[in-house]
Structure formats: structure tokens, C-alpha cells
Scaffold this motif. Structure first.
Motif, PDB file in Angstrom:
ATOM      1  N   LEU B 405       0.859  -1.188   0.000  1.00  0.00           N
ATOM      2  CA  LEU B 405       0.000   0.000   0.000  1.00  0.00           C
ATOM      3  C   LEU B 405       0.896   1.239   0.000  1.00  0.00           C
ATOM      4  CD1 LEU B 405      -2.711  -1.164   2.569  1.00  0.00           C
ATOM      5  CD2 LEU B 405      -2.879  -1.120   0.063  1.00  0.00           C
ATOM      6  N   ASP B 410      -1.891   4.543   5.146  1.00  0.00           N
ATOM      7  CA  ASP B 410      -2.784   3.638   4.426  1.00  0.00           C
ATOM      8  C   ASP B 410      -2.767   2.251   5.061  1.00  0.00           C
ATOM      9  OD1 ASP B 410      -3.627   5.528   2.560  1.00  0.00           O
ATOM     10  OD2 ASP B 410      -1.870   5.152   1.279  1.00  0.00           O
ATOM     11  N   VAL B 469      -7.963   3.432   2.047  1.00  0.00           N
ATOM     12  CA  VAL B 469      -6.635   3.793   1.542  1.00  0.00           C
ATOM     13  C   VAL B 469      -6.718   5.063   0.696  1.00  0.00           C
ATOM     14  CG1 VAL B 469      -4.768   3.072  -0.015  1.00  0.00           C
ATOM     15  CG2 VAL B 469      -5.713   1.473   1.642  1.00  0.00           C
ATOM     16  N   GLY B 470      -5.662   5.871   0.794  1.00  0.00           N
ATOM     17  CA  GLY B 470      -5.548   7.050  -0.056  1.00  0.00           C
ATOM     18  C   GLY B 470      -6.424   8.188   0.373  1.00  0.00           C
TER      19      GLY B 470
END
Lengths: 482, 482
Positions: B405, B410, B469-470
Motif C-alpha cells: 500500500l 494507508d 486507503v488514499g
């Protein structure tokens, strides 16, 4: 076939006079090592006891002891009036290198070591049935990474058994399954060391192996004298120890049972000094004349760590035992196992749980008691007939008797003569800690040999003792050795 | 059913900022402990993350992690917009007190922990056959007090197997049988400590458990960075370590294999600095695309201590493994077992010897490889379809993949979200030592779950990752927690 005489300087024998290991043992170990590692070839002559003693600067008795032991083990051929010869049997194989516990240890013509169980009695068929049950019923989780205290089902069976048979105050939560009772003791000792403890008291005498392992664990073993009622608690009170290992139901190697008063006194000491009693109940299931006394743990479960195993009752090779612990110690002792990912095997635990649950364990013990009782009777009768002048001591229990002899010298001479004859007895001296001043004599096991062999061995032993006892106060060289 | 709100001061939570255990783990452990010991009753409200964070003086993320983990374990009911509730399921039983390894550990809806074998594959029938053979053929001596290195017959079979399958230079004399490969490592570490060693190097990252146990054994674990070819030997050379634990055939958790050059460089380091390499071959039997690379022990048997076990290939509950040792270490490592009377059980050793001898072990491995390969393919395909932007790393072997990741944040967010959903993944961070600066992401095991469950779990996991995530560089609070 008769190579040049052995030169001692080639062997690099180094005796350490500061070490706790007796010089004779050091010499014996180094010679055995040299033979097993091939540094001394088969047929090689060893120096005479006199010559080796001179070169090493030790008494002749030291060399004599070492030679006698190695002779008994079959590593040396002892010859009247000539130097001993090295005898390498087959390919020795590094399996028996010194420094490593070699399975059953030295071989004897008769294994009369104390507290050696009869391995031929291991109930293989019933055990297989329990293993099959374990394999049939184990959950997937039970064959995975299990609780470091052991499987709950086994701890529950052991708790029930110990409460019933030995009078313990115990639930499954207080039990940690171990690889035997000595393993349990070492785990407890490691916790004591982490707590900053430095000394652990033992009955004097008590099993030498426990002293050695205590030192290795980082504790100094301190011998506390015993009398006929048990450990002298006043001496314990005067000592620096805040933990003591004791076997109130059957003291090893003297074979006494603590009086009720002494038990209470010991418990009072623990209470008043906030100390720990490790109760070693290594063979209390084996009492032949009456019911064994109950464990003192039952009176003071927060003061006593009780240890036991199936090594004497089923087989040492199964490597299963237990510690029943005060609440404050359970997590710490389990943590010692956890800290080395040293959980005990699941299927064996499940098999033992099944074996105890189906009362096979009780049945097996009953059967064994009958066998050992008969052997004890035979041994005691033979010794009393042949050696009426020496008392046979110890309660009718366990797997050995203590034959008391008049003096240290008699003990040493009798031991050496017996070993030389291939009779694997032990002596009080091997199990004594510093300051021992109690009775002396031989420890004669009757667990490992069958009845007829036992009678033969007892007659031979009586002969060896008659030949070697009462011939003076100094250890007497065996004159037919060079 | 809705008692007064929980007051944090009643719980005596004490976080230690100097400890190596992350604050979130400390908090989680203490809360779990309070629940399991009954100090927090079922239905009891916990404070909001914000309130508890303030009272403890920690970031909200710390509390959030702890709550998410306890929610995943079923100890808390997490409720959108309301305080979590304690949930005591059945009688907890002190089996799962904190501080004690609790069998299979936390329960997940899907067990995606790396390197967890499928316990349902344990070949019970064949194992019973081997146990029966063991019981039929064991000598009395073999069920007695056995060689602390393990039974010779097993050591011989293991030696033959390792020479054939893993390219080891080995004879039975160099093998010590242990209770698993981690147990073998701890025994070796205890010898290093006795030799005066203070530091042991590890690949960074590597398995967290090994770091913890090393500290407990008295060694400081030092992380050495790795690149795609393996451990950076130059860094090792600059360190104070004279021993390193490495897994050249299959590094955990990144999943790489050492290049030939790096293997040689590592061996040169050991030679030039007179150091020891502990080769952890924990699962090298499992390579699905080609034959696994041979063990480096085969090139330098006096420099390498090779450790392995049957925990991944048969079952952890059997507790059998081995160390293949340089000549200079055999007696010392066996002495560690001897020093605690900690021999391994005889019947299991004999059963394993039979199992290997009859080639059941090979057959079983072949079957397992087929099963795990299929699971790996399914998992990798699902992850690549659902999350094409994140690389799946690691050779086609073992029982987990590494999903890389973009950032630490994240990783943390994805881990927390996954755990909250009952998906038992792990993260790189859990296995990193100080100074780690390499790739981040999740470790996703495919050993324990069957194919259909695995596919469902992979889809859920992909969803959790997409959600978490992100979304920025800081660990993001899970907003539906109070």
C-alpha cells in the motif's frame, strides 16, 4: 592387540579442584569422553591406578572410582594384576558423547538405581487406545497453537484426579502442564530468578539432579538437615531461603514421611516468611502398606507449588507432568513456556486426559503397586537375611530402599565394589549437599529389574557389601586392580 | 441493560510510554484483561474514543485501534454514533487471561493471518498409523529417559530428508530435536547469551514473535534492512551483531528469495567475522511455481544453524522441530534441553520417523502444495481484479501474500478497517523493528480458510481497503465510532 602403554599426558585430562563435581566423576567423564570420541582406541592400555593418581596429583581412590565406574559401564576391561584395557563396543556413535544425557545412562548388569520404573509395564495397548481417541476427537484448534498452560481438558482431568487421589485444593486454572516434574521445578525456579531470588533450600540429602539443574537455572541450592519427622524447619528459618523443595509424602532418598506436626510447622514457616514450598510428589501414588498421606498443598494452596508427573507411573518418554500453582504464579510459569514457544504436544495431552478419564490410570497404578510391592518385599527379605546387621530404611513405598551402613568409608567402598560388579546402585553421598552429616549407605532400586533378576542381584550385592564394609575407616583400594 | 457510563479511572489503565509495546496494544491488552477477568461486566458502556483519549493523554487513533481490535475479537459491540458496549460471551474462563498464549489467539470472521496452516488437513489416519507403529516397535529404553538430542531413529530420518529435499550437509549427529523451529531458535539464543553475546540481527521486517522471544532470552534484536536480493550484508557488517537470523529461501513477511550473490555475501560475512547464521527455513517446502532454492546450510555447515519444524506441514500441536547445528553448538544446544529435563516425547518422535520413512511426509506435502497453490491463485487473482493499483508481492510459496500500500497511514487505516470487519490480516508495521523504512502494506494469509471462504474474505477485504486507503496521510478515525 596390546599397544604401547597409555601415556597420560596425551589425554589432556584437566581436573578442576574448585568445581563441585567430585574429582572421580570429572576423571570418569573425561576418560569416557576420550573413549567415545575415539581418542582412546579399543585395546589401549590405561595406566595403573597408582601411576595415574601420581601423574594427576590425586589420591588413588579417585582413579579407582573412575575405573570401577567405567568398568561397570563396559568401557574398560578391568584385569587382576594388570592395567585396564579400553573396550570399544561396536561403533560408539556420538549419541553417547559426554555432556549429553544419554538416554538410559550407563548400562549395568543389574539396574538397581533408585526410582527407575519398570518400562516394560508401560501399557502400550491402552495408551494406543487413548491416542486413537485423541486423534478421533481433537478439534482443529487443539492441534494448532494451543494454550501454553496445556489443554483445558487435560488440566480438568488432572485437577479431578489430584483432588481425589492426593487431596489437593485445585482447579484446572491453577495447573500448568509441563514436560515432567523436574521440568516443572525448573520453570518455577526460572520465575524465582526473575523475581530476584538467589537461594533455594532442599532437604539434605535430596536428588542430585535437582541441585544441578537449580544451579543452572541461577539458584544456589542450600541443604537443610532432616530428622525422622522431616526437614528441620528451624534450620530453614535461620537460612536465607524464601523457597524450599520438599517431599513430605515420601522424602528422597531417605524414604521417610513427614510427621503431621512437621508439615504444619513447614506451612507456618511459609506463611510467616511469605515463602514458597515446592512440594515434589514424584511418586506418592506408590505406597504399599497403607494409603499415602495427602499432599500438603491441600492445606495451603497459595503457599505451595505442587509438582508431579507420569514418568514413574506411565513412562518418562511421554514427557508429561504438571505444576499446581498459587494464583500468583500461574501466568509467570506459563509465561516461561510461552517465552520459548515450548508448549506441550496436544495429542499426548488429549490421550492422557482420556486415559485418566477412563480410569485406566487408576487401574494401571493398582497393578503397578502390586508389582512393586512384591519386588520390595523380596529385596527387603533378602537384604535382611543376608545382612541382618544393616538396617533397611524407608517407608513401604516408591521404588528403592535405603540400606544404612556404618560410615562414609563403608558407603564408598560398598558403592565402588557394587559398581565394579555391574550392580547399578547409588549412594547417599551422591545426593548430599554441603554440610551433610546424616546416615550413610546405599540406595537400592527395585523398580527396573524383574523378580528373579532382583533376587540374584540382591544376593550379589550382599556379597559385595560383606566384602567391602567394616574394613577400616578409609576408602580401601580394590587390590586386584593394577 | 444500559448501566451507568464507564468511568476510566476505575479501570486502572496504566500505559507505559517507555515500553516497546505500542500504546494501542497496551490499551487493548488491558481492556481485554479487564473484560476477561470480569472487572468490566457485559453491557457496560466504554467511553467514547475522544473521551478515553483525553483521559489517557493519547491520540484518538490509539483508542480507536484498541477498540477496533476488541470489536473484531467480539469483546466489544461497536455502535454507530454511540459508546461501545462490553460483550461477555458465555463464561470467559481464565483460559484466555491476558499474558498467557491463548491457543489460536483472537477469533476472526476470516482468519487471514499469515503463515497459518489449514489444520483440517492434518492427516489423522496416517498419523495414527505411525503412532501405532511407534507403540509396536519402541524399545523399553526408548520410552525411558532418552537422549536430550532426540531419538536417533528420528534424527536419521530427518537428516536424510533434509539432505534430499533441502540440500543440507547433515548427519544425525548434528541434529537436535526441538519443540518447533521457534523453540530451536530460543535454545540457540540461550547458548549465545551464555557465550556473552548481547545482540542478534534480524531481517527488517521479520516475525515479531521472534523479536519478542529474543528479548526475553536476553538478546537485543537489531533490524537489518533488506532489498530485493535479501538482507543488506554491508549493514550487517557495520553492526555489532555476531549472529543473524535469516530466511534466504523465503523471507518473512516480504516474501522474497535471496539472490545467489547475496547468499554468498552473507556466508562470507559469517566466515570473515566468525559469526553464526541462523537459517530459518520455516516453510521452504512450500514453493508452488518451481523447486525451492536449497538451504545455504549446505554450503557452510559450520557457519549455519538451520532450524525447521512440522508446524506448517503437519500441525503445530505436535510440537516437533529441529536444529541442524555446527559441531561446536550441538552439545550446548542439547545441554539447554538437558538443563531443564525438557526432552521431547518419544512416541511422537518415533511416529514422525515412521511417517517420514514411509514417504507419507512427501505425499502429504505434495497434496498440501496443490491445495495452497490453488488458494494463492484465487487470492492473488481476486486482489488483482479488485485492487489493480496495489502490487501483490512475494514469491509463489508459503501461505501469505504481501499487498503493498502507498503509505504507513494507508497500512494503518486498512488494517484497522479490516480488523473491524473481522478480517484477521496483519500489517508490515507489526513485524518491523526500529529504523524500518521499506514498503508498507498488509499481510494476507491464505492457509487457514477454504476456497469459498477465501474468495468472500478477499472481496470484503478489497472493499475495506478501497474505503480506507488514499484518504490522506494521517491515520483516519473511523467516524462511525463514537
Amino acid at each position: 592387540v596390546s599397544p604401547r602403554p597409555f601415556q597420560v599426558r596425551e589425554l589432556l585430562i584437566a581436573l578442576n579442584r574448585q568445581a563441585r563435581t567430585p574429582l572421580a566423576h570429572q576423571l570418569e567423564n573425561q576418560l569416557r569422553d576420550a573413549i567415545l570420541r575415539g581418542r582412546l582406541a579399543s585395546g589401549q592400555q590405561l595406566p595403573s591406578t597408582r601411576m595415574l593418581a601420581e601423574q594427576l596429583g590425586v589420591s588413588r581412590g579417585v582413579v579407582l572410582r573412575a575405573y570401577a565406574q567405567l568398568g561397570a559401564e563396559g568401557h574398560l576391561t578391568l584385569r587382576q594384576g594388570a592395567n585396564p584395557l579400553v573396550r570399544v563396543v561396536g561403533v560408539p556413535g556420538p549419541d553417547i558423547l559426554s555432556g549429553v544425557h544419554d538416554g538410559d545412562g550407563p548400562r549395568f548388569r543389574y539396574d538397581l538405581r533408585p526410582e527407575r520404573p519398570d518400562l516394560s509395564q508401560f501399557p502400550r495397548g491402552q495408551w494406543l487406545r487413548s491416542l486413537r481417541h485423541a486423534l478421533d476427537t481433537a478439534t482443529d484448534a487443539e492441534v494448532g497453537y494451543i494454550d501454553s498452560r496445556g489443554l483445558r481438558s487435560l488440566r480438568e482431568e488432572i485437577a479431578r484426579y489430584l483432588a481425589r487421589a492426593r487431596g489437593l485444593a485445585v482447579t484446572a486454572n491453577r495447573i500448568v502442564i509441563t514436560g515432567g516434574s523436574t521440568h516443572a521445578l525448573v520453570l518455577i525456579e526460572r520465575v524465582l530468578v526473575r523475581q530476584g531470588k538467589r537461594v533455594i533450600a532442599f532437604e539434605n540429602p535430596s536428588h542430585e539432579l535437582l541441585h544441578t539443574l537449580s544451579r543452572r537455572a541461577g539458584l544456589e541450592p542450600l541443604g537443610i538437615p532432616i530428622d525422622d519427622d522431616g526437614l528441620l524447619v528451624d534450620e530453614l528459618r535461620r537460612s536465607a531461603a524464601s523457597a524450599v523443595v520438599a517431599a513430605p509424602a515420601h522424602q528422597f532418598p531417605i524414604g521417610l514421611t513427614y510427621s503431621k506436626e512437621r508439615q504444619l510447622e513447614l506451612l507456618r514457616w511459609a506463611d510467616e516468611t511469605d515463602s514458597l514450598i515446592v512440594e515434589d510428589d514424584f511418586n506418592a501414588g506408590f505406597r504399599y502398606d497403607r494409603a499415602p498421606i495427602g499432599a500438603i498443598q491441600g492445606s495451603a494452596p497459595e503457599r505451595v507449588a505442587y509438582i508431579g508427573s507420569i514418568s514413574k507411573t506411565l513412562a518418562p518418554g511421554l514427557r508429561l507432568g504438571w505444576a499446581v500453582l498459587p494464583a500468583s504464579l500461574v501466568d509467570d510459569v506459563a509465561g516461561e513456556l510461552e517465552g520459548a514457544m515450548q508448549h506441550l504436544p496436544a495429542l499426548e495431552q488429549l490421550a492422557l486426559a482420556d486415559f485418566v478419564r477412563r480410569a485406566e490410570f487408576d487401574r494401571h497404578l493398582r497393578r503397578l503397586r502390586g508389582i512393586y510391592r512384591k519386588r520390595r518385599d523380596l529385596l527387603v527379605r533378602t537384604l535382611r537375611n543376608e545382612l541382618p546387621q544393616y538396617p533397611v530404611r524407608g517407608i513401604a513405598g516408591g521404588m528403592h530402599v535405603f540400606l544404612e551402613l556404618p560410615s562414609v568409608a563403608d558407603e564408598a567402598n560398598a558403592w565402588a565394589r557394587a559398581r565394579q560388579a555391574g550392580l547399578g546402585v547409588e549412594s547417599i553421598g551422591e545426593h548430599a549437599l554441603a554440610g551433610y552429616g546424616g546416615p550413610r549407605g546405599l540406595l537400592i532400586g527395585y523398580g527396573a529389574e524383574h523378580e528373579r533378576a532382583l533376587i540374584r542381584a540382591a544376593h550379589e550385592l550382599a556379597g559385595a557389601i560383606r566384602e567391602s564394609v567394616g574394613r577400616g575407616d578409609k576408602p580401601r583400594p580394590l587390590t586386584h586392580l593394577a
